[in-house]
Every structure is written in structure tokens, then in C-alpha cells.
Scaffold this motif. Structure first.
Motif, PDB file in Angstrom:
ATOM      1  N   LEU A  63       0.833  -1.207   0.000  1.00 48.93           N
ATOM      2  CA  LEU A  63       0.000   0.000   0.000  1.00 48.93           C
ATOM      3  C   LEU A  63       0.865   1.253   0.000  1.00 48.93           C
ATOM      4  O   LEU A  63       0.514   2.257  -0.635  1.00 48.93           O
ATOM      5  N   GLU A  64       2.000   1.186   0.685  1.00 47.92           N
ATOM      6  CA  GLU A  64       2.924   2.327   0.707  1.00 47.92           C
ATOM      7  C   GLU A  64       3.496   2.580  -0.684  1.00 47.92           C
ATOM      8  O   GLU A  64       3.642   3.738  -1.114  1.00 47.92           O
ATOM      9  N   GLU A  65       3.811   1.505  -1.412  1.00 42.85           N
ATOM     10  CA  GLU A  65       4.330   1.670  -2.774  1.00 42.85           C
ATOM     11  C   GLU A  65       3.256   2.206  -3.718  1.00 42.85           C
ATOM     12  O   GLU A  65       3.544   3.037  -4.588  1.00 42.85           O
ATOM     13  N   LEU A  66       2.024   1.748  -3.542  1.00 42.68           N
ATOM     14  CA  LEU A  66       0.927   2.265  -4.353  1.00 42.68           C
ATOM     15  C   LEU A  66       0.741   3.760  -4.094  1.00 42.68           C
ATOM     16  O   LEU A  66       0.501   4.537  -5.022  1.00 42.68           O
ATOM     17  N   ASP A  67       0.865   4.151  -2.843  1.00 43.54           N
ATOM     18  CA  ASP A  67       0.745   5.560  -2.486  1.00 43.54           C
ATOM     19  C   ASP A  67       1.834   6.372  -3.180  1.00 43.54           C
ATOM     20  O   ASP A  67       1.558   7.426  -3.791  1.00 43.54           O
TER      21      ASP A  67
END
Length: 350
Positions: free
Chosen positions: A64-68
Motif C-alpha cells: 500500500l505504501e508503494e501504491l501511495d
């Protein structure tokens, strides 16, 4: 550090701080990003998936952090509309932490709209949270109002649960648009009644032609209903007035005089919408597709993970946008019964 090295570092830092807008080879500004946060779904719609799907290993997915970070890079480069898709986005574990984090771009004014497309199965649970995060409108996919037919189309779905989700969304203050795939011999006789239902609840309805993506175990030839034919039949019951209304997507809208509501048509086969395309799509593994109907893609996961700096990521995005085609190659292959594109819609994002 030598002076030349210092100057190079300063240039790189400035490039990262002031990324350039996304303009494709046909002078179209890319301002709309659709991101598939998962390829998984709790339905198995007959036009979208096979009944027994093999999903990606969870280890292959971006965090999710990478998607952000990936979404934020596109926003820095001029994307003003961001849509989260799937699969079914609301089945991704921890999805609301991503929505909440991305909402900071709404507060800053860099992002004009954060929205999502959902099958509605989890909407009753998340509707209020979505509204609290600055999501103002959502698309909900409902292809029929007949519970038995709904279960047949989705293979697993519960229409009552989805309608409860729509109720919750409207109660929370979300503007809801209904998407329905027009299926020959399945729901074509319901489209007029679905228009009355949706418009009667203050919701737009958008009809979509079957798209030849992925093997589903069903014949696309048998499913395909040209929306030109659907519109002609609707015109027997309703007065349809063309209007100049756009939501940023490919739908073309009419006003239904009798209901006062809007009805949209997405026609990738009978009349494609490529000339004004401002969209690109990212998969949950970090693959960028410049066109839904083409196989050309770019790997953004590698530059994303290669450096804490966004400079390599910006460069990869720019190179990919430079290859964005003028249009797609969708066609129903009547001779070989093959999809135009092998990957499933859930992989790319709806």
C-alpha cells in the motif's frame, strides 16, 4: 565531491521537485489515472473472469505504501483524477489506509477527485469512511435487478447485499453512478427499467459494451450487444436528448426526458472513444498500461524499488507515455472466439 558532481545532484533534485506534465505523442494531456489495487474479487462475473481464477501471489503485489508513492508521482506530474479499481478494491486488506493517505492530495488541491469503482459487496462497511476521506462519488457495477439473474452473472454475488451498499453510500452522502454491462439475451430487456430505477434514486446509469479481455469460459460473440441497438430500443420508451456532459471518462451521456436523469454509453466496439483519451492504468504489480486495448506496457515497480529518489520513476513514466498509442484494437473475434487481449479486466483494472 567535485563541483560537477554537485551540480549534477542539484539538477537531479530539481527534476524530482518539479516533474514535467504528462503529454502523449498526440498532444493529449494525461490527467486521469486508474489504479488496480488488487486482481482479486469476491465475484466471478461471466464477462470479466473465469469461474476458477488463478490470482497473483500476494508477494507480487505492490505494498500500500508503494501504491501511495506511485500514485503521488503521477499526481506530481499532473494527474488530477485518481480512480481505485480492482478486481474489487474494497477486498484489499488495509485499503482504507491507502485511501486516507491519498486524501492528502485532495486537501492540498493537487488532486481534484479521488474515487473508486466497486461491485458494492463491501460498500455497506466502508461507505461512511470513504466519504470521510474526501471521496465524493463512486461507481457501482450492477448488471441486473433480478436476484437470480444477478447470481448467475456474478456466479457468487448477492444482490441484496449490493443494494444495501448502495443505500449506505447514498446515506453517507456519496454520489453513486451505476455501471451495467449490456449482455445480449441476459439483461437487454431490463435496461429501460434499470434506467427508471437508477434515475429515480438520483443516480446516473452508464451502459457498457462487453470488452474482449481475457478468457472467461463464455463466448463474447454470444454476450455482445451493440449499444447502438440498445439505445434504439430505449428510444422507443424514452426521449433521449444528447447533452454535453463529461465526467472525465469515456462515457457519452444523454438526458432522459421522462426521468430527468442521465444515461451514459461506453462503446469501445461500435464507436471507440480514443480521440480524447486522457487515461492510463496501473496494475497492482506496478505495470503501467498506456491503453486498455493494447498489450504494450511499462514496468514501474523496478524503478520504484531501485531508488528512494523519484527521478528514475519519473523517467520511466515519461518514456512510457511517449509510447501511448492513438487508439485501441478491440474487436470481437467471431472466427476464432479469442479475446482481443489475453489478460483479464481484473488484472488491468476496470
Amino acid at each position: 565531491m567535485a563541483a560537477t558532481d554537485t551540480n549534477s545532484a542539484i539538477v537531479l533534485d530539481r527534476a524530482a521537485a518539479a516533474p514535467q506534465p504528462l503529454i502523449d505523442p498526440f498532444a493529449r494531456a494525461i490527467t486521469y489515472l486508474r489504479v488496480s489495487v488488487t486482481d482479486r474479487c469476491d465475484f466471478r462475473c461471466v464477462y470479466c473472469m473465469s469461474e476458477h481464477m488463478t490470482f497473483l501471489p500476494k508477494a507480487d503485489l505492490l505494498t500500500l505504501e508503494e501504491l501511495d508513492r506511485l500514485c503521488s508521482a503521477f499526481i506530481a506530474k499532473g494527474v488530477t483524477k485518481l480512480r481505485l479499481t480492482g478486481g474489487e478494491p474494497l477486498v484489499r486488506r488495509g485499503i482504507m489506509t491507502l485511501v486516507e493517505s491519498l486524501s492528502r492530495h485532495l486537501k492540498s488541491g493537487a488532486l481534484k477527485e479521488l474515487t473508486l469503482t466497486t461491485n458494492g459487496s463491501q460498500l455497506e462497511k466502508y461507505a461512511a469512511q470513504l466519504k470521510d476521506c474526501g471521496v465524493d462519488r463512486i461507481n457501482v457495477s450492477i448488471d441486473t435487478l433480478d436476484p437470480d439473474k444477478f447470481r448467475a452473472i456474478t456466479r457468487w454475488g448477492d444482490l441484496g447485499k449490493v443494494l444495501a451498499g448502495v443505500d449506505a453510500a447514498q446515506k453517507a452522502g456519496l454520489k453513486v453512478k451505476i455501471n451495467a454491462v449490456a449482455l445480449k439475451g441476459v439483461n437487454e430487456d431490463e435496461l429501460a427499467d434499470m434506467t427508471a430505477w437508477a434515475n429515480g434514486r438520483g443516480m446516473d446509469l452508464t451502459l457498457i459494451e462487453v470488452m474482449p479481455l481475457g478468457e472467461t469460459g463464455e463466448s463474447r460473440v454470444d454476450q455482445y450487444l451493440p449499444l447502438s441497438l440498445a439505445r434504439a430500443r430505449l428510444a422507443e420508451r424514452y426521449t433521449l436528448e444528447d447533452i454535453d456532459y463529461r465526467t472525465g471518462g469515456p462515457a457519452r451521456y444523454v438526458r432522459v426526458k421522462e426521468t430527468g436523469g442521465r444515461l451514459g454509453f461506453i462503446t469501445p466496439l461500435t464507436h471507440n472513444f480514443c480521440e480524447s483519451c486522457n487515461r492510463v492504468r496501473i496494475t497492482c504489480t506496478g505495470t503501467l498500461f498506456m491503453c486498455l486495448g493494447q498489450n504494450d506496457a511499462a514496468d514501474l515497480r523496478t524503478p520504484l524499488r531501485a531508488s528512494e529518489s523519484d527521478v528514475p520513476l519519473y523517467a520511466a513514466i515519461d518514456e512510457a507515455i511517449g509510447r501511448k498509442p492513438k487508439g485501441h484494437d478491440f474487436v470481437i473475434d467471431r472466427q476464432h472466439q479469442r479475446p482481443a487481449v489475453a489478460r483479464h479486466m481484473s488484472v488491468t483494472g476496470g
